[in-house]
Design a protein around this motif. Structure first.
Motif, PDB file in Angstrom:
ATOM      1  N   GLY A  28       0.821  -0.993  -0.393  1.00 45.39           N
ATOM      2  CA  GLY A  28      -0.308  -0.034  -0.007  1.00 45.39           C
ATOM      3  C   GLY A  28       1.452   1.347  -0.117  1.00 45.39           C
ATOM      4  N   SER A  29       0.706   2.008  -0.756  1.00 48.46           N
ATOM      5  CA  SER A  29       1.119   3.754  -0.419  1.00 48.46           C
ATOM      6  C   SER A  29       0.315   4.777  -1.288  1.00 48.46           C
ATOM      7  N   GLU A  30       0.850   5.747  -0.966  1.00 42.31           N
ATOM      8  CA  GLU A  30      -0.205   6.911  -1.254  1.00 42.31           C
ATOM      9  C   GLU A  30      -0.244   7.169  -2.596  1.00 42.31           C
ATOM     10  N   ALA A  31       0.027   6.871  -3.724  1.00 37.49           N
ATOM     11  CA  ALA A  31      -0.627   5.919  -5.121  1.00 37.49           C
ATOM     12  C   ALA A  31      -1.520   5.142  -4.905  1.00 37.49           C
ATOM     13  N   GLU A  32      -1.154   4.332  -4.555  1.00 39.43           N
ATOM     14  CA  GLU A  32      -1.959   3.177  -4.330  1.00 39.43           C
ATOM     15  C   GLU A  32      -2.732   2.269  -3.313  1.00 39.43           C
ATOM     16  N   GLU A  33      -3.048   2.171  -2.828  1.00 36.50           N
ATOM     17  CA  GLU A  33      -3.422   1.641  -1.617  1.00 36.50           C
ATOM     18  C   GLU A  33      -4.117   0.461  -1.578  1.00 36.50           C
ATOM     19  N   PHE A  34      -5.647   0.057  -2.438  1.00 35.62           N
ATOM     20  CA  PHE A  34      -5.731  -1.254  -2.656  1.00 35.62           C
ATOM     21  C   PHE A  34      -6.573  -0.467  -4.182  1.00 35.62           C
ATOM     22  N   ARG A  35      -7.011  -2.345  -4.584  1.00 38.07           N
ATOM     23  CA  ARG A  35      -7.774  -1.696  -5.635  1.00 38.07           C
ATOM     24  C   ARG A  35      -9.160  -2.712  -6.079  1.00 38.07           C
ATOM     25  N   LEU A  36     -10.222  -1.880  -6.276  1.00 38.88           N
ATOM     26  CA  LEU A  36     -11.819  -2.528  -5.682  1.00 38.88           C
ATOM     27  C   LEU A  36     -12.340  -3.540  -7.088  1.00 38.88           C
ATOM     28  N   ALA A  37     -12.374  -4.431  -7.010  1.00 35.51           N
ATOM     29  CA  ALA A  37     -12.667  -5.175  -8.005  1.00 35.51           C
ATOM     30  C   ALA A  37     -14.197  -5.368  -8.170  1.00 35.51           C
ATOM     31  N   GLU A  94     -14.439  -7.539  -4.673  1.00 35.63           N
ATOM     32  CA  GLU A  94     -13.230  -7.682  -3.920  1.00 35.63           C
ATOM     33  C   GLU A  94     -12.952  -6.087  -4.147  1.00 35.63           C
ATOM     34  N   VAL A  95     -11.718  -6.423  -2.764  1.00 37.33           N
ATOM     35  CA  VAL A  95     -10.651  -5.748  -2.342  1.00 37.33           C
ATOM     36  C   VAL A  95      -9.711  -6.878  -2.890  1.00 37.33           C
ATOM     37  N   TRP A  96      -8.442  -5.817  -3.275  1.00 37.81           N
ATOM     38  CA  TRP A  96      -7.534  -6.203  -3.633  1.00 37.81           C
ATOM     39  C   TRP A  96      -6.055  -5.648  -2.881  1.00 37.81           C
ATOM     40  N   VAL A  97      -5.108  -5.905  -2.474  1.00 37.37           N
ATOM     41  CA  VAL A  97      -4.404  -5.319  -1.707  1.00 37.37           C
ATOM     42  C   VAL A  97      -2.732  -5.918  -2.196  1.00 37.37           C
ATOM     43  N   ALA A  98      -1.928  -5.287  -2.835  1.00 43.05           N
ATOM     44  CA  ALA A  98      -0.989  -5.956  -3.649  1.00 43.05           C
ATOM     45  C   ALA A  98       0.275  -6.007  -2.265  1.00 43.05           C
ATOM     46  N   LEU A  99       0.722  -7.517  -2.590  1.00 44.06           N
ATOM     47  CA  LEU A  99       1.611  -7.858  -1.141  1.00 44.06           C
ATOM     48  C   LEU A  99       3.279  -7.140  -1.670  1.00 44.06           C
ATOM     49  N   ASP A 100       3.613  -7.157  -0.480  1.00 46.06           N
ATOM     50  CA  ASP A 100       5.052  -6.815  -0.374  1.00 46.06           C
ATOM     51  C   ASP A 100       5.904  -7.841  -0.653  1.00 46.06           C
ATOM     52  N   GLU A 101       5.916  -8.454   0.670  1.00 42.67           N
ATOM     53  CA  GLU A 101       6.782  -9.988   0.135  1.00 42.67           C
ATOM     54  C   GLU A 101       5.869 -11.300   0.341  1.00 42.67           C
TER      55      GLU A 101
END
Length: 132
Positions: free
Chosen positions: A99-108, A122-129
């Motif tokens: 999550g970042s200021e550029a994109e916290e999550f996506r709503l699909a 669905e909510v999608w959160v990118a995984l850092d690791e």
């Protein structure tokens, strides 16, 4: 035949460590995924000139995301609560939610807006690791 969701990137803004969320701003990006061309197929056509200021075609690199499904209305408080629950579950499972200021999550969102069925979101959160 796979269903492709319409997508919305969350509002960008200042990161709030306590809420694990960003503050609101006017920025919002809507996306409608297209199929990936098979090797040798032509690229999808660019948007017509009359809408080029409003629409664009871009390649988005792949990433691994954590996903939480729900069928509640997609109001901001409900969506942000779903994101909070997803981030909590990812950490519980030993994964590092991004999550970042550029994109916290996506709503699909799946299924037509005017369908008689419950709309799946669905909510999608990118995984850092991640191990994948």
């Amino acid at each position: 035949r796979p269903t492709r969701p319409s997508g919305c990137s969350s509002a960008t803004g200042e990161w709030d460590e306590f809420r694990e969320s960003t503050t609101l701003s006017a920025a919002k990006v809507m996306r409608w995924p297209m199929g990936v061309p098979v090797l040798g197929d032509a690229a999808p056509p660019a948007p017509e000139s009359r809408i080029q200021g409003e629409a664009s075609l871009e390649s988005v690199p792949s990433c691994v995301v954590g996903v939480r499904s729900f069928s509640d209305p997609t109001t901001e408080p409900i969506v942000r609560e779903q994101v909070r629950l997803l981030r909590q579950a990812l950490r519980r499972d030993g994964l590092a939610p991004g999550g970042s200021e550029a994109e916290e999550f996506r709503l699909a969102q799946f299924d037509a807006l005017n369908s008689l069925n419950a709309r799946r979101s669905e909510v999608w959160v990118a995984l850092d690791e991640h191990p994948w």
